[in-house]
Design an enzyme around this catalytic site. Structure first.
Site, PDB file in Angstrom:
ATOM      1  N   LYS A  49       0.836  -1.216   0.000  1.00  0.00           N
ATOM      2  CA  LYS A  49       0.000   0.000   0.000  1.00  0.00           C
ATOM      3  C   LYS A  49       0.871   1.268   0.000  1.00  0.00           C
ATOM      4  O   LYS A  49       0.689   2.153  -0.825  1.00  0.00           O
ATOM      5  CB  LYS A  49      -0.926   0.008   1.228  1.00  0.00           C
ATOM      6  CG  LYS A  49      -1.853  -1.194   1.307  1.00  0.00           C
ATOM      7  CD  LYS A  49      -2.783  -1.115   2.494  1.00  0.00           C
ATOM      8  CE  LYS A  49      -2.089  -1.224   3.834  1.00  0.00           C
ATOM      9  NZ  LYS A  49      -1.449  -2.527   4.106  1.00  0.00           N
ATOM     10  N   ARG A 125     -10.816  -0.338   8.362  1.00  0.00           N
ATOM     11  CA  ARG A 125     -10.311  -1.698   8.569  1.00  0.00           C
ATOM     12  C   ARG A 125     -11.326  -2.575   9.277  1.00  0.00           C
ATOM     13  O   ARG A 125     -10.990  -3.690   9.682  1.00  0.00           O
ATOM     14  CB  ARG A 125      -9.047  -1.653   9.422  1.00  0.00           C
ATOM     15  CG  ARG A 125      -7.909  -0.997   8.680  1.00  0.00           C
ATOM     16  CD  ARG A 125      -6.585  -1.365   9.286  1.00  0.00           C
ATOM     17  NE  ARG A 125      -5.579  -0.496   8.728  1.00  0.00           N
ATOM     18  CZ  ARG A 125      -4.346  -0.869   8.451  1.00  0.00           C
ATOM     19  NH1 ARG A 125      -3.954  -2.085   8.694  1.00  0.00           N
ATOM     20  NH2 ARG A 125      -3.500  -0.016   7.944  1.00  0.00           N
ATOM     21  N   ARG A 160      11.675  -5.146   5.141  1.00  0.00           N
ATOM     22  CA  ARG A 160      11.383  -3.719   4.892  1.00  0.00           C
ATOM     23  C   ARG A 160      12.306  -2.825   5.714  1.00  0.00           C
ATOM     24  O   ARG A 160      12.579  -3.081   6.885  1.00  0.00           O
ATOM     25  CB  ARG A 160       9.930  -3.411   5.259  1.00  0.00           C
ATOM     26  CG  ARG A 160       9.637  -1.902   5.230  1.00  0.00           C
ATOM     27  CD  ARG A 160       8.183  -1.574   5.247  1.00  0.00           C
ATOM     28  NE  ARG A 160       7.442  -2.254   6.291  1.00  0.00           N
ATOM     29  CZ  ARG A 160       6.127  -2.309   6.331  1.00  0.00           C
ATOM     30  NH1 ARG A 160       5.411  -1.737   5.382  1.00  0.00           N
ATOM     31  NH2 ARG A 160       5.509  -2.937   7.300  1.00  0.00           N
ATOM     32  N   ARG A 188      10.550  -0.823  11.407  1.00  0.00           N
ATOM     33  CA  ARG A 188       9.392  -0.589  12.276  1.00  0.00           C
ATOM     34  C   ARG A 188       9.359  -1.624  13.403  1.00  0.00           C
ATOM     35  O   ARG A 188       9.699  -2.793  13.188  1.00  0.00           O
ATOM     36  CB  ARG A 188       8.101  -0.674  11.459  1.00  0.00           C
ATOM     37  CG  ARG A 188       7.656   0.665  10.953  1.00  0.00           C
ATOM     38  CD  ARG A 188       6.561   0.597   9.961  1.00  0.00           C
ATOM     39  NE  ARG A 188       5.415  -0.248  10.302  1.00  0.00           N
ATOM     40  CZ  ARG A 188       4.333  -0.380   9.536  1.00  0.00           C
ATOM     41  NH1 ARG A 188       4.259   0.289   8.399  1.00  0.00           N
ATOM     42  NH2 ARG A 188       3.344  -1.156   9.898  1.00  0.00           N
ATOM     43  N   ARG A 199      -0.868  -9.361  12.620  1.00  0.00           N
ATOM     44  CA  ARG A 199      -1.441  -8.295  11.770  1.00  0.00           C
ATOM     45  C   ARG A 199      -2.177  -8.909  10.574  1.00  0.00           C
ATOM     46  O   ARG A 199      -3.241  -8.437  10.181  1.00  0.00           O
ATOM     47  CB  ARG A 199      -0.326  -7.346  11.294  1.00  0.00           C
ATOM     48  CG  ARG A 199       0.173  -6.439  12.417  1.00  0.00           C
ATOM     49  CD  ARG A 199       1.565  -5.890  12.153  1.00  0.00           C
ATOM     50  NE  ARG A 199       1.671  -5.114  10.944  1.00  0.00           N
ATOM     51  CZ  ARG A 199       2.829  -4.873  10.299  1.00  0.00           C
ATOM     52  NH1 ARG A 199       3.968  -5.372  10.767  1.00  0.00           N
ATOM     53  NH2 ARG A 199       2.834  -4.153   9.219  1.00  0.00           N
TER      54      ARG A 199
HETATM   55  P1  AP5 Z   1       4.744  -1.490   1.898  1.00  0.00           P
HETATM   56  O1  AP5 Z   1       4.400  -0.689   0.696  1.00  0.00           O
HETATM   57  O2  AP5 Z   1       5.470  -0.791   2.997  1.00  0.00           O
HETATM   58  O3  AP5 Z   1       3.461  -2.258   2.447  1.00  0.00           O
HETATM   59  P2  AP5 Z   1       2.150  -1.740   3.171  1.00  0.00           P
HETATM   60  O4  AP5 Z   1       0.990  -2.425   2.559  1.00  0.00           O
HETATM   61  O5  AP5 Z   1       2.120  -0.246   3.232  1.00  0.00           O
HETATM   62  O6  AP5 Z   1       2.402  -2.376   4.605  1.00  0.00           O
HETATM   63  P3  AP5 Z   1       2.170  -1.860   6.072  1.00  0.00           P
HETATM   64  O7  AP5 Z   1       2.903  -2.832   6.938  1.00  0.00           O
HETATM   65  O8  AP5 Z   1       2.530  -0.416   6.250  1.00  0.00           O
HETATM   66  O9  AP5 Z   1       0.661  -2.063   6.252  1.00  0.00           O
HETATM   67  P4  AP5 Z   1      -0.099  -2.220   7.573  1.00  0.00           P
HETATM   68  O10 AP5 Z   1      -1.487  -2.124   7.141  1.00  0.00           O
HETATM   69  O11 AP5 Z   1       0.266  -3.405   8.367  1.00  0.00           O
HETATM   70  O12 AP5 Z   1       0.466  -1.034   8.464  1.00  0.00           O
HETATM   71  P5  AP5 Z   1      -0.088   0.398   8.846  1.00  0.00           P
HETATM   72  O13 AP5 Z   1       1.078   1.267   9.020  1.00  0.00           O
HETATM   73  O14 AP5 Z   1      -1.160   0.825   7.966  1.00  0.00           O
HETATM   74  O15 AP5 Z   1       5.611  -2.742   1.396  1.00  0.00           O
HETATM   75  C1  AP5 Z   1       6.115  -3.666   2.331  1.00  0.00           C
HETATM   76  C2  AP5 Z   1       7.500  -4.150   1.861  1.00  0.00           C
HETATM   77  O16 AP5 Z   1       7.351  -4.900   0.668  1.00  0.00           O
HETATM   78  C3  AP5 Z   1       8.471  -3.012   1.541  1.00  0.00           C
HETATM   79  O17 AP5 Z   1       9.749  -3.386   1.944  1.00  0.00           O
HETATM   80  C4  AP5 Z   1       8.399  -2.875   0.005  1.00  0.00           C
HETATM   81  O18 AP5 Z   1       9.616  -2.411  -0.542  1.00  0.00           O
HETATM   82  C5  AP5 Z   1       8.073  -4.300  -0.418  1.00  0.00           C
HETATM   83  N1  AP5 Z   1       7.199  -4.350  -1.591  1.00  0.00           N
HETATM   84  C6  AP5 Z   1       6.121  -3.563  -1.859  1.00  0.00           C
HETATM   85  N2  AP5 Z   1       5.551  -3.914  -3.029  1.00  0.00           N
HETATM   86  C7  AP5 Z   1       6.283  -4.958  -3.510  1.00  0.00           C
HETATM   87  C8  AP5 Z   1       6.206  -5.766  -4.696  1.00  0.00           C
HETATM   88  N3  AP5 Z   1       5.251  -5.551  -5.619  1.00  0.00           N
HETATM   89  N4  AP5 Z   1       7.118  -6.726  -4.869  1.00  0.00           N
HETATM   90  C9  AP5 Z   1       8.104  -6.962  -3.942  1.00  0.00           C
HETATM   91  N5  AP5 Z   1       8.235  -6.215  -2.791  1.00  0.00           N
HETATM   92  C10 AP5 Z   1       7.334  -5.235  -2.590  1.00  0.00           C
HETATM   93  O19 AP5 Z   1      -0.746   0.081  10.272  1.00  0.00           O
HETATM   94  C11 AP5 Z   1       0.082  -0.226  11.381  1.00  0.00           C
HETATM   95  C12 AP5 Z   1      -0.786  -0.441  12.630  1.00  0.00           C
HETATM   96  O20 AP5 Z   1      -1.524   0.759  12.910  1.00  0.00           O
HETATM   97  C13 AP5 Z   1      -1.848  -1.533  12.516  1.00  0.00           C
HETATM   98  O21 AP5 Z   1      -1.324  -2.818  12.800  1.00  0.00           O
HETATM   99  C14 AP5 Z   1      -2.860  -1.069  13.575  1.00  0.00           C
HETATM  100  O22 AP5 Z   1      -2.426  -1.390  14.870  1.00  0.00           O
HETATM  101  C15 AP5 Z   1      -2.817   0.445  13.419  1.00  0.00           C
HETATM  102  N6  AP5 Z   1      -3.833   0.922  12.455  1.00  0.00           N
HETATM  103  C16 AP5 Z   1      -3.618   1.418  11.196  1.00  0.00           C
HETATM  104  N7  AP5 Z   1      -4.779   1.756  10.610  1.00  0.00           N
HETATM  105  C17 AP5 Z   1      -5.758   1.488  11.511  1.00  0.00           C
HETATM  106  C18 AP5 Z   1      -7.175   1.610  11.500  1.00  0.00           C
HETATM  107  N8  AP5 Z   1      -7.855   2.066  10.441  1.00  0.00           N
HETATM  108  N9  AP5 Z   1      -7.849   1.212  12.592  1.00  0.00           N
HETATM  109  C19 AP5 Z   1      -7.225   0.727  13.693  1.00  0.00           C
HETATM  110  N10 AP5 Z   1      -5.877   0.587  13.770  1.00  0.00           N
HETATM  111  C20 AP5 Z   1      -5.151   0.964  12.692  1.00  0.00           C
END
Ligand code: AP5
Length: 265
Positions: A49, A125, A160, A188, A199
């Protein structure tokens, strides 16, 4: 030939006058602008994402609202919301709605978002989060769901690395960082295998309910392709959405300034 074509002003078409010249050929031209496009991007942890959001905002000029990033900032700054959120984030489960929902609603009400449109990353979510914004009449034009099998996600999470200076997202294998930034890269605290599995389970338990709200505007994206190939698929979906939403506005915005906005049919 333009001379043989009928001239219709935007007012006659029921559109608004932009004050810019607009000559729309009968055949559609590539559209780059997004007017006030509203997009949600969803997917499991490490589905890509954040990587795709960086590319989307670069090309489409939307305001990126990453709920995970906002929450991490709150934690870093030691705010009341951050103190509440920290324990949940450390465990890899959802932060309670009382913290997240108002945060998102107030961000979506800000002027830059209204002007440029939004790209909402990581919200909603859960059904209750979707319901909360449905009540406010907030709906996306496009809901992107990046699909990656669970077994690929752990490898992506543990590899990552983030650049705190530029915000760039790297992967030790799939998107290696240049040597000059390696020393400053960060990992992270929730990017461990154990936390990733929690997660992913949280995502899998909730995604079905969320998708139910947006089936009519949903586009599934194969996130196992290369980052550039994924972006091509996303771009195609965005371009189609822009064209459907307001092709005239889209085309007009790219034209040089002049007195009247015209459409040639
Ligand atoms: P990356 O692009 O960083 O992936 P991402 O989908 O953004 O992953 P996140 O871990 O940030 O998502 P998340 O939903 O767990 O975390 P968030 O911060 O939103 O890519 C990942 C890796 O893969 C990178 O190294 C990249 O280079 C590589 N990559 C990407 N595309 C690729 C490809 N095509 N091929 C190969 N490699 C690739 O949330 C964190 C926490 O916040 C949650 O756990 C929760 O506790 C809280 N939270 C967030 N939103 C909410 C909500 N709405 N409600 C309640 N709690 C929430």
């Amino acid at each position: 030939m333009l001379a043989q074509q009928r001239v219709v002003t935007r007012r006659q078409q029921g559109g608004f006058h932009t004050g810019k010249a607009c000559v729309r050929p009968t055949r559609r031209t590539a559209i780059k602008t997004t007017a006030t496009l509203k997009v949600m991007i969803s997917g499991a942890p490490a589905a890509g994402k954040g990587t795709q959001c960086a590319k989307i905002i670069d090309k489409y000029n939307l305001v990126h609202i990453s709920v995970g990033d906002i929450l991490r900032d709150e934690v870093k700054n030691g705010t009341a919301a951050g103190k509440k959120a920290k324990d949940y984030m450390d465990r890899g489960v959802l932060v309670p709605d009382e913290v997240v929902v108002e945060m998102v609603k107030s961000r979506l009400a800000q002027d830059d978002v209204k002007k440029h449109g939004w790209l909402l990353d990581g919200y909603p979510r859960s059904a209750s989060q979707a319901e909360a914004i449905e009540k406010e009449g907030i709906r996306p034009d496009l809901f992107l769901l990046i699909q990656v099998p669970d077994e690929l996600l752990v490898e992506r999470v543990v590899g990552r690395r983030l650049d705190p200076v530029t915000g760039a997202i790297y992967h030790l294998k799939y998107n290696p960082p240049p040597p000059e930034v390696i020393g400053r890269l960060q990992q992270r605290s929730d990017d461990t295998e154990d936390k990733c599995r929690v997660r992913v389970a949280t995502h899998n338990a909730n995604v079905g309910a969320v998708v139910g709200y947006y089936k009519d505007v949903m586009k599934e994206i194969d996130g196992t392709k290369s980052m550039d190939a994924v972006f091509e698929d996303i771009s195609a979906a965005l371009d189609e959405t822009v064209t459907k939403k307001d092709p005239l506005e889209a085309y007009c915005k790219d034209q040089p300034a002049a007195d009247e906005c015209r459409v040639y049919e």
